[in-house]
Design a protein around this motif. Structure first.
Motif, PDB file in Angstrom:
ATOM      1  N   HIS A  58     -16.823  33.340  27.612  1.00  0.00           N
ATOM      2  CA  HIS A  58     -17.297  33.305  26.366  1.00  0.00           C
ATOM      3  C   HIS A  58     -18.034  32.061  27.191  1.00  0.00           C
ATOM      4  CE1 HIS A  58     -18.279  31.864  22.852  1.00  0.00           C
ATOM      5  NE2 HIS A  58     -17.956  30.835  22.875  1.00  0.00           N
ATOM      6  N   ALA A  59     -17.431  30.546  27.666  1.00  0.00           N
ATOM      7  CA  ALA A  59     -18.637  29.862  28.653  1.00  0.00           C
ATOM      8  C   ALA A  59     -19.421  30.043  28.827  1.00  0.00           C
ATOM      9  CB  ALA A  59     -17.706  28.784  29.135  1.00  0.00           C
ATOM     10  N   LYS A  60     -19.853  30.856  29.964  1.00  0.00           N
ATOM     11  CA  LYS A  60     -21.124  31.674  30.618  1.00  0.00           C
ATOM     12  C   LYS A  60     -21.969  32.412  29.842  1.00  0.00           C
ATOM     13  CE  LYS A  60     -18.707  33.154  34.333  1.00  0.00           C
ATOM     14  NZ  LYS A  60     -17.970  34.412  35.604  1.00  0.00           N
ATOM     15  N   VAL A  61     -21.627  32.887  28.536  1.00  0.00           N
ATOM     16  CA  VAL A  61     -22.567  33.319  27.383  1.00  0.00           C
ATOM     17  C   VAL A  61     -22.791  32.297  26.830  1.00  0.00           C
ATOM     18  CG1 VAL A  61     -22.733  34.150  25.665  1.00  0.00           C
ATOM     19  CG2 VAL A  61     -21.690  35.639  27.536  1.00  0.00           C
ATOM     20  N   THR A  62     -22.366  30.918  26.633  1.00  0.00           N
ATOM     21  CA  THR A  62     -23.204  29.875  25.758  1.00  0.00           C
ATOM     22  C   THR A  62     -23.529  29.338  26.386  1.00  0.00           C
ATOM     23  OG1 THR A  62     -20.585  30.286  24.571  1.00  0.00           O
ATOM     24  CG2 THR A  62     -22.340  27.721  24.275  1.00  0.00           C
ATOM     25  N   LEU A  63     -23.267  28.729  27.729  1.00  0.00           N
ATOM     26  CA  LEU A  63     -23.760  27.953  28.034  1.00  0.00           C
ATOM     27  C   LEU A  63     -25.393  28.467  28.618  1.00  0.00           C
ATOM     28  CD1 LEU A  63     -21.643  27.182  31.385  1.00  0.00           C
ATOM     29  CD2 LEU A  63     -22.525  25.402  28.884  1.00  0.00           C
ATOM     30  N   GLU A  64     -25.703  29.843  28.588  1.00  0.00           N
ATOM     31  CA  GLU A  64     -26.806  30.599  29.257  1.00  0.00           C
ATOM     32  C   GLU A  64     -27.710  30.790  27.990  1.00  0.00           C
ATOM     33  OE1 GLU A  64     -28.978  32.371  31.310  1.00  0.00           O
ATOM     34  OE2 GLU A  64     -27.718  31.988  31.790  1.00  0.00           O
ATOM     35  N   GLN A  65     -26.775  31.043  27.206  1.00  0.00           N
ATOM     36  CA  GLN A  65     -28.105  31.256  25.640  1.00  0.00           C
ATOM     37  C   GLN A  65     -29.011  29.263  24.921  1.00  0.00           C
ATOM     38  OE1 GLN A  65     -24.852  33.022  22.895  1.00  0.00           O
ATOM     39  NE2 GLN A  65     -25.559  34.501  22.908  1.00  0.00           N
ATOM     40  N   THR A  66     -27.281  28.689  25.606  1.00  0.00           N
ATOM     41  CA  THR A  66     -27.897  27.114  25.149  1.00  0.00           C
ATOM     42  C   THR A  66     -29.488  26.875  26.085  1.00  0.00           C
ATOM     43  OG1 THR A  66     -26.107  26.263  24.965  1.00  0.00           O
ATOM     44  CG2 THR A  66     -27.386  24.698  25.597  1.00  0.00           C
ATOM     45  N   SER A  67     -29.626  27.501  27.488  1.00  0.00           N
ATOM     46  CA  SER A  67     -30.701  27.055  28.321  1.00  0.00           C
ATOM     47  C   SER A  67     -31.781  27.953  28.158  1.00  0.00           C
ATOM     48  CB  SER A  67     -29.928  27.638  29.808  1.00  0.00           C
ATOM     49  OG  SER A  67     -30.678  27.606  30.787  1.00  0.00           O
ATOM     50  N   GLU A  86     -37.019  19.540  32.760  1.00  0.00           N
ATOM     51  CA  GLU A  86     -36.538  20.170  33.498  1.00  0.00           C
ATOM     52  C   GLU A  86     -35.644  19.606  33.916  1.00  0.00           C
ATOM     53  OE1 GLU A  86     -39.791  19.395  36.183  1.00  0.00           O
ATOM     54  OE2 GLU A  86     -41.202  21.294  36.263  1.00  0.00           O
ATOM     55  N   ALA A  87     -35.521  18.014  33.865  1.00  0.00           N
ATOM     56  CA  ALA A  87     -34.318  17.272  34.152  1.00  0.00           C
ATOM     57  C   ALA A  87     -32.852  17.997  33.342  1.00  0.00           C
ATOM     58  CB  ALA A  87     -34.797  16.029  33.716  1.00  0.00           C
ATOM     59  N   THR A  88     -32.898  18.733  31.959  1.00  0.00           N
ATOM     60  CA  THR A  88     -32.472  18.988  30.958  1.00  0.00           C
ATOM     61  C   THR A  88     -32.045  20.067  31.952  1.00  0.00           C
ATOM     62  OG1 THR A  88     -33.448  17.466  29.267  1.00  0.00           O
ATOM     63  CG2 THR A  88     -31.582  19.029  28.654  1.00  0.00           C
ATOM     64  N   GLU A  89     -32.648  20.808  31.880  1.00  0.00           N
ATOM     65  CA  GLU A  89     -31.915  21.805  32.741  1.00  0.00           C
ATOM     66  C   GLU A  89     -30.919  22.281  34.317  1.00  0.00           C
ATOM     67  OE1 GLU A  89     -35.601  24.993  33.356  1.00  0.00           O
ATOM     68  OE2 GLU A  89     -35.497  26.368  31.180  1.00  0.00           O
ATOM     69  N   ARG A  90     -31.603  20.880  34.729  1.00  0.00           N
ATOM     70  CA  ARG A  90     -30.468  20.113  35.841  1.00  0.00           C
ATOM     71  C   ARG A  90     -29.438  20.429  35.529  1.00  0.00           C
ATOM     72  NH1 ARG A  90     -35.585  18.006  38.145  1.00  0.00           N
ATOM     73  NH2 ARG A  90     -35.341  16.287  37.186  1.00  0.00           N
ATOM     74  N   PHE A  91     -29.602  19.325  34.375  1.00  0.00           N
ATOM     75  CA  PHE A  91     -27.996  19.086  34.444  1.00  0.00           C
ATOM     76  C   PHE A  91     -27.258  20.169  33.406  1.00  0.00           C
ATOM     77  CE2 PHE A  91     -25.777  17.680  29.809  1.00  0.00           C
ATOM     78  CZ  PHE A  91     -24.822  17.022  30.426  1.00  0.00           C
ATOM     79  N   ARG A  96     -22.602  23.998  34.358  1.00  0.00           N
ATOM     80  CA  ARG A  96     -22.013  25.011  33.915  1.00  0.00           C
ATOM     81  C   ARG A  96     -21.196  25.245  35.399  1.00  0.00           C
ATOM     82  NH1 ARG A  96     -27.065  28.783  33.094  1.00  0.00           N
ATOM     83  NH2 ARG A  96     -27.203  28.477  35.398  1.00  0.00           N
ATOM     84  N   GLU A  97     -21.768  24.668  36.313  1.00  0.00           N
ATOM     85  CA  GLU A  97     -21.357  24.978  37.961  1.00  0.00           C
ATOM     86  C   GLU A  97     -19.951  24.599  38.299  1.00  0.00           C
ATOM     87  OE1 GLU A  97     -24.717  24.295  40.661  1.00  0.00           O
ATOM     88  OE2 GLU A  97     -25.862  25.955  40.336  1.00  0.00           O
ATOM     89  N   ALA A  98     -20.519  22.840  37.644  1.00  0.00           N
ATOM     90  CA  ALA A  98     -19.095  22.609  37.756  1.00  0.00           C
ATOM     91  C   ALA A  98     -18.025  23.167  36.847  1.00  0.00           C
ATOM     92  CB  ALA A  98     -19.974  20.907  37.017  1.00  0.00           C
ATOM     93  N   SER A  99     -18.330  23.470  35.898  1.00  0.00           N
ATOM     94  CA  SER A  99     -17.220  23.463  34.454  1.00  0.00           C
ATOM     95  C   SER A  99     -17.076  25.287  34.933  1.00  0.00           C
ATOM     96  CB  SER A  99     -17.424  23.998  33.082  1.00  0.00           C
ATOM     97  OG  SER A  99     -17.926  22.920  33.069  1.00  0.00           O
ATOM     98  N   ILE A 100     -17.514  26.069  35.678  1.00  0.00           N
ATOM     99  CA  ILE A 100     -16.359  27.532  35.572  1.00  0.00           C
ATOM    100  C   ILE A 100     -16.228  27.252  37.058  1.00  0.00           C
ATOM    101  CG2 ILE A 100     -17.926  29.705  36.348  1.00  0.00           C
ATOM    102  CD1 ILE A 100     -17.990  28.782  33.560  1.00  0.00           C
ATOM    103  N   ALA A 101     -17.051  26.915  38.079  1.00  0.00           N
ATOM    104  CA  ALA A 101     -15.799  26.421  39.435  1.00  0.00           C
ATOM    105  C   ALA A 101     -13.970  25.731  38.962  1.00  0.00           C
ATOM    106  CB  ALA A 101     -17.110  25.852  40.505  1.00  0.00           C
ATOM    107  N   GLU A 102     -14.471  24.462  38.412  1.00  0.00           N
ATOM    108  CA  GLU A 102     -13.160  23.858  37.969  1.00  0.00           C
ATOM    109  C   GLU A 102     -12.518  24.738  37.659  1.00  0.00           C
ATOM    110  OE1 GLU A 102     -11.202  20.026  35.282  1.00  0.00           O
ATOM    111  OE2 GLU A 102     -13.020  20.893  35.509  1.00  0.00           O
ATOM    112  N   ALA A 103     -13.082  26.219  36.211  1.00  0.00           N
ATOM    113  CA  ALA A 103     -11.871  26.937  35.666  1.00  0.00           C
ATOM    114  C   ALA A 103     -11.271  27.790  36.711  1.00  0.00           C
ATOM    115  CB  ALA A 103     -12.883  27.843  34.198  1.00  0.00           C
ATOM    116  N   GLU A 104     -12.242  28.125  36.878  1.00  0.00           N
ATOM    117  CA  GLU A 104     -12.040  29.232  38.173  1.00  0.00           C
ATOM    118  C   GLU A 104     -11.237  28.761  39.015  1.00  0.00           C
ATOM    119  OE1 GLU A 104     -15.962  31.010  39.973  1.00  0.00           O
ATOM    120  OE2 GLU A 104     -15.997  32.282  38.227  1.00  0.00           O
TER     121      GLU A 104
END
Length: 398
Positions: A58-67, A86-91, A96-104
């Motif tokens: 769900h987090a992956k979908v939500t984050l992708e939709q936000t981006s 560009e600055a916001t998308e980098r953030f 996203r990478e940090a959150s998913i890595a922590e969750a995995e």
């Protein structure tokens, strides 16, 4: 231990004696208790694994939709916003990478815990095959594994941290696609008849057929027409569904007995459609017998069991609606009202949802553009109707 030699011959003051069979029974009861405890821990762990895996998806979908939503908005604004985009998308990407890595990592930890518990369960099961003395000796050595809590939440808090950004983008989009367009149309075409509301955008910011290029024409909407039906599980007891669940009527005779259902609105005169939308463009029309209704869309998590207005579509942060009233039209979101100009009487209301662009546009009698919401949708949306007493709402097939 088996009894000592002294105990076997005479009374021994150093030891207490118990029959072997009795001690085995005692230890088996202890093992059963430990086994049940391990079973419960294993069940909870497996549930946590499932919850965490689901939340990750769900987090992956939500984050992708936000981006994706931000890309649509930023790409349509003037060049100066590119740097901020560009600055916001980098953030977002970093978060996203940090959150998913922590969750995995948490998921891997839970899977390791599950393996340990399975091994412990197998160890306990193997003890039953031992001899009496061996079972008693080994049973005392069995320890139930203990672990620290592992959260199953995947909460990058992006929505909260980006609220300021999405709010500004929504307001800017509305200003450019509606207010600025009306001002431009009035300035460059002052001699043209008709109200500003009937004029169609020249500088369309939102790539959507919500604003047809020619006044009074809606050919483009037909390409997005969809077929909807009301979901009887959600219908309040005051509402009667007919015409193969395409018509909902608020009976003046009072509520009907309906089976209990978690999806049902218990105290709110409301019903949702069975179909939901998480992407794409969709258009539908509704016929309203009298102007006493709220027509909108909502996330599935809208409250359903509370008393009061919070369960009504448009009266919470999860939904958006247009209020039809004898004297005026109002747009509602999160309990905030926006009064709309123009005539209030419309027997047929058209609704166009452009999910990726984040717009929900209303049309009166199929042609007159009444209002558009600009927002960042993050979950599946379901059409919803609040229906006043004596009023019927019909989902139009054509």
């Amino acid at each position: 231990m088996p009894v000592c030699c002294t105990c076997g011959i005479s009374e021994c003051t150093k030891h207490e004696k118990v029959l072997l069979e009795a001690e085995r029974d005692t230890q088996e009861l202890v093992l059963q208790k430990k086994s049940k405890e391990v079973d419960k821990l294993l069940e909870e762990t497996e549930k946590s694994i499932g919850d965490l895996a689901e939340n990750i998806n769900h987090a992956k979908v939500t984050l992708e939709q936000t981006s994706s939503w931000m890309k649509v908005k930023f790409s349509t604004l003037i060049r100066v916003l590119t740097e901020k985009q560009e600055a916001t998308e980098r953030f977002v990407s970093e978060q996203r990478e940090a959150s998913i890595a922590e969750a995995e990592a948490q998921l891997s930890q839970l899977r390791g815990r599950s393996q340990i518990l399975r091994e412990s369960q197998a160890q306990i099961a193997a003890l039953y095959a031992l001899s009496d003395t061996d079972l008693i000796r080994e049973a005392t050595l069995v320890e139930v594994p203990r672990f620290t809590d592992v959260t199953t939440d995947v909460s990058p808090n992006l929505q909260d941290r980006l609220n300021g950004v999405t709010d500004v983008l929504s307001r800017v989009s509305k200003l450019v696609s509606e207010d600025l367009e009306k001002a431009v149309s009035t300035a460059v075409e002052p001699e043209k008849d008709g109200s500003p509301q009937d004029k169609r955008p020249v500088l369309a910011v939102v790539p959507s057929p919500a604003a047809p290029s020619q006044p009074g024409r809606n050919e483009g909407l037909g390409a997005y027409r969809c077929s909807l039906t009301f979901d009887p599980r959600t219908a309040n007891g005051h509402l009667f569904l007919s015409q193969e669940n395409r018509r909902a009527e608020h009976l003046s005779s009072g509520p009907r007995p309906v089976p209990e259902d978690d999806a049902r609105f218990d105290h709110t005169w409301q019903v949702l459609c069975f179909q939901g939308f998480a992407h794409g463009q969709h258009y539908w029309e509704l016929e309203v017998s009298k102007p006493w209704a709220y027509l909108g869309v909502t996330y599935e998590t809208i409250p359903r069991k509370e008393k009061g207005k919070r369960c009504m579509v448009g009266m919470n942060e999860l939904s958006w609606s247009l209020q039809l009233d004898e004297h005026q039209l109002c747009a509602w979101h999160n309990g905030r009202q926006e009064r709309l100009a123009g005539p209030s009487h419309h027997s047929r209301i058209g609704m166009l949802l452009n999910y990726e662009a984040g717009t929900l546009t209303y049309y009166g009698d199929g042609q007159t553009r009444l209002h558009a919401f600009h927002c960042a949708f993050t979950r599946e949306l379901f059409p919803a109707c609040w229906i006043g007493e004596g009023v019927s709402v019909t989902l139009c097939s054509t």
